[in-house]
Scaffold this active site. Structure first.
Site, PDB file in Angstrom:
ATOM      1  N   ASP B 133       0.859  -1.184   0.000  1.00  0.00           N
ATOM      2  CA  ASP B 133       0.000   0.000   0.000  1.00  0.00           C
ATOM      3  C   ASP B 133       0.896   1.235   0.000  1.00  0.00           C
ATOM      4  OD1 ASP B 133      -1.836  -2.003   0.356  1.00  0.00           O
ATOM      5  OD2 ASP B 133      -2.921  -1.031   1.999  1.00  0.00           O
ATOM      6  N   LYS B 197      -7.194   3.240  -2.796  1.00  0.00           N
ATOM      7  CA  LYS B 197      -7.518   3.154  -1.371  1.00  0.00           C
ATOM      8  C   LYS B 197      -7.707   4.567  -0.843  1.00  0.00           C
ATOM      9  CE  LYS B 197      -4.982   1.831   2.888  1.00  0.00           C
ATOM     10  NZ  LYS B 197      -3.822   1.099   3.456  1.00  0.00           N
ATOM     11  N   LYS B 226     -10.359   0.054  -1.889  1.00  0.00           N
ATOM     12  CA  LYS B 226     -10.190  -0.252  -0.463  1.00  0.00           C
ATOM     13  C   LYS B 226     -10.577   0.946   0.388  1.00  0.00           C
ATOM     14  CE  LYS B 226      -6.636  -1.424   3.019  1.00  0.00           C
ATOM     15  NZ  LYS B 226      -5.264  -1.918   3.264  1.00  0.00           N
TER      16      LYS B 226
END
Lengths: 257, 257
Positions: B133, B197, B226
């Protein structure tokens, strides 16, 4: 309360006496011995601006914020400007010769792997910075793996020494016990750093005069001590200097002067 | 309100039609075309646990916190465990085969230089992670240099594609306008990421259903979305899923299930 010397002897058994005046008393066999270097202490009468790292590290900073920061730093002739590494090229373009460029790594969580920190250091040193504030490996230190914490600083300190970059190690004191603060100072000194620094400004608390005094006592006069986090006015800055700081990190430079 | 397609055409002039169903409508010439890949959508009936990234990223986390996190993840069979890179070796030792290891880079400020981010990615990929991430280059994007933001993602995405690491790009929506959120989704998609995300959990706000819906609309069904930041109970998780999320980042896994 366990003395600093007892704590030093626990982690670094040795009998050779200290040559540089730290309260650890024993020689730490530092990667770079600083015993013959000039003292890193505030000289009364020096302008406060000359020991300020003018700092903007927030996630929403833009080029405009950094331009304003550099203008203030140039105007007051601060020690340095401290920014996230994306902004290093901009800062180097804007600063006058006397104001140093400074950036941060392993910041602000202090939980990156040794290898990631080492590579990040390489990247920012190649960008031509003068000073580097690294967060120590808080995760390792607080988990009891102080050897990994030492190795993490070392892998950056070697690069800084080779490239004449001034290295400050951010302890993030708000998450450390007294013994952990003392140990962190010993690790930074042993690894070859030039400064210990209290805080990132992103932790649960910033600098306190008490921690500055402790850190100064541990490292002695040959390393610098930087107070940072929550220092927003002149009175706070002066109390940090009184306690032993010879560098101040601050976002509100004008308010502070 | 400017449409997503108009914004896409402004940044990426082109006439080729989109093959993957994003509301940008035009083909972005992505580094990896995902048009023939299966959809990245939540399948109703799937256990919520199977789309949770069990997460601990705070600065004061220790090995013990990570051990507890992995035990919870193994018990509920979450999608992954997401930790700072210092803890990757520990996590890889503790997790069962079905739970992926995930770490973060350029985290949480999104203001590191492209070179620093590229090198940090290399270090964590070499540590053997399954998922990564990364915070996008918020500093560049908010300063108008979206090309640098794109290059920063690209330099990580290439490495992830070569090493079969699933890349999620954290936009940090709390600091972005609607147009900046749309542009960030386009950049992540074009660069070859697999997920967008919302948040780091360290910004001024976390995930909102509104932003999730917008992000899903922009990227279409072939990229994952996400939701992360502030999701602490089942109702919040379900509202994110309703809005289009197919992955949830959460520290309080048990409370959420």
């Amino acid at each position: 309360m366990t003395s600093i010397q007892e704590i030093a002897s626990k982690y670094f058994p040795g009998t050779e006496p200290c040559r540089c005046g730290g309260a650890h008393s024993i020689c730490l066999n530092c990667a770079k011995c600083r015993a013959d270097e000039p003292d890193e202490l505030y000289t009364p009468g020096d302008p406060i601006a000359s020991i300020i790292d003018a700092t903007v590290l927030k996630a929403d900073a833009t080029d405009d914020d950094i331009r304003a920061l550099c203008a203030t730093a140039n105007e007051h002739d601060t020690a340095s400007v401290c920014v996230n590494s994306h902004f290093v090229p901009l800062v180097k373009k804007l600063l006058t010769d006397s104001v140093k460029s400074c950036t941060v790594i392993n910041f602000p969580l202090g939980a990156n792997s040794r290898k990631a920190v080492k590579k990040e250091a390489k990247a920012v040193i190649e960008a031509g910075i003068d000073e580097l504030d690294m967060v120590q490996n808080i995760a390792a230190l607080r988990s009891g793996d102080w050897q990994m914490a030492l190795e993490t600083i070392k892998s950056v300190a070697i690069q800084c020494l080779e490239n004449s970059v001034l290295l400050k190690v951010i302890l993030e004191t708000c998450y450390l016990s007294r013994e952990q603060i003392i140990l962190s100072c010993l690790l930074a000194k042993k690894a070859g750093a030039k400064f210990v620094k209290t805080s990132t400004g992103f932790g649960s608390a910033g600098a306190t005069a008490e921690n500055i005094a402790l850190m100064r006592e541990v490292v002695g006069p040959k390393l610098g001590v930087k107070a940072s986090g929550g220092i927003r006015d002149k009175a706070s800055a002066l109390s940090m200097i009184d306690a032993g700081a010879n560098r101040i990190g601050a976002s509100s430079v004008t308010a502070l002067l």
